[in-house]
Design a protein around this motif. Sequence first.
Motif, PDB file in Angstrom:
ATOM      1  N   ILE A  25       0.806  -1.221   0.000  1.00  0.00           N
ATOM      2  CA  ILE A  25       0.000   0.000   0.000  1.00  0.00           C
ATOM      3  C   ILE A  25       0.839   1.270   0.000  1.00  0.00           C
ATOM      4  CG2 ILE A  25      -1.946  -1.170   1.079  1.00  0.00           C
ATOM      5  CD1 ILE A  25      -1.307   0.203   3.687  1.00  0.00           C
ATOM      6  N   MET A  26       2.133   1.146   0.227  1.00  0.00           N
ATOM      7  CA  MET A  26       2.972   2.345   0.150  1.00  0.00           C
ATOM      8  C   MET A  26       2.946   2.961  -1.248  1.00  0.00           C
ATOM      9  SD  MET A  26       6.972   1.054  -0.140  1.00  0.00           S
ATOM     10  CE  MET A  26       7.020   0.242   1.431  1.00  0.00           C
ATOM     11  N   LEU A  27       2.502   2.187  -2.225  1.00  0.00           N
ATOM     12  CA  LEU A  27       2.470   2.647  -3.605  1.00  0.00           C
ATOM     13  C   LEU A  27       1.221   3.451  -3.935  1.00  0.00           C
ATOM     14  CD1 LEU A  27       3.576  -0.788  -5.069  1.00  0.00           C
ATOM     15  CD2 LEU A  27       5.043   1.214  -4.761  1.00  0.00           C
ATOM     16  N   LEU A  28       0.249   3.464  -3.016  1.00  0.00           N
ATOM     17  CA  LEU A  28      -1.032   4.121  -3.274  1.00  0.00           C
ATOM     18  C   LEU A  28      -1.009   5.596  -2.887  1.00  0.00           C
ATOM     19  CD1 LEU A  28      -3.466   1.417  -1.832  1.00  0.00           C
ATOM     20  CD2 LEU A  28      -3.124   1.967  -4.250  1.00  0.00           C
ATOM     21  N   PRO A  29      -1.908   6.398  -3.465  1.00  0.00           N
ATOM     22  CA  PRO A  29      -2.095   7.765  -2.970  1.00  0.00           C
ATOM     23  C   PRO A  29      -2.549   7.722  -1.510  1.00  0.00           C
ATOM     24  CG  PRO A  29      -3.227   7.437  -5.061  1.00  0.00           C
ATOM     25  CD  PRO A  29      -2.778   6.083  -4.610  1.00  0.00           C
TER      26      PRO A  29
END
Length: 272
Positions: A25-29
């Motif tokens: 989830i670090m890749l999400l806005p």
Amino acid sequence: MTADQAYAEVERLTRKRARNFAYGIMLLPRDKRRAIAAIYAFARRVDDVADGDLPADEKRARLDELAAALDRPPTDDAMLVALADARQRFPIPDGALHALVAGGIQDLEQTRYATFAELHGYCRQVAGAVGVACVAVYGSDDIERAETLGVALQLINILRDVREDWELGRVYLPQDELASFGVAEDDIAAGRATGAWRALMTFQAERARVYLQDGLGLLSSLDSRSALCVSTFAGLYRATLGRIEARGFDVFDGPPHLSTLTKLRIVGRGLW
């Protein structure tokens, strides 16, 4: 408690208790990342109650209370506050969250699964429902593939956690398939990675891969950052499955863990 404070707490919990989720989830806005962390925190609460040391009747009462809490304004509980805010921002289906609780209750009542059809129904509740809840945050209406992907990840979890589940009194591997491959529960209790066990687990792993591949059809309906997040989850689970296979399916000394470097390489690789 403010929503920002609540989100900070569920993100902290995610980093501490679910590193695979945290890496994905670090890749999400920011808004999507926080909402997914809230969903994870709710699922984690259900699991902690179902797998905890409380008497069964108290576990049932707490799970019933969690279900009831979904239908009223949140108390001063970081998880409930964050989840309520996420449900206002994204069309997270109530039914998916209630299904998660139902799966926790099922763990109190059922410890064996006669067939894969029975197991599949359980997986749809405890993991398919997570996929359905999360896909509303990602921004897709491909519920079927989201559920399939959730089931795939749960099937890999089952292979990884055979020993841990046994210690909780549960065997998720279908009873008819154990018998078909000539594996007894005594083999699980003794931690015997026999030829029959490896054949059984190879069959289970191949089925998990089929579900994983089907579920990844979800990617075509996602924006680039959500697709990258989902493919990273899939990559981490696929790598875990590879580690299990490399050990000859000997999962009795504990599940294999991916190193931080391996996880970062998977995140950096992007689409798996």
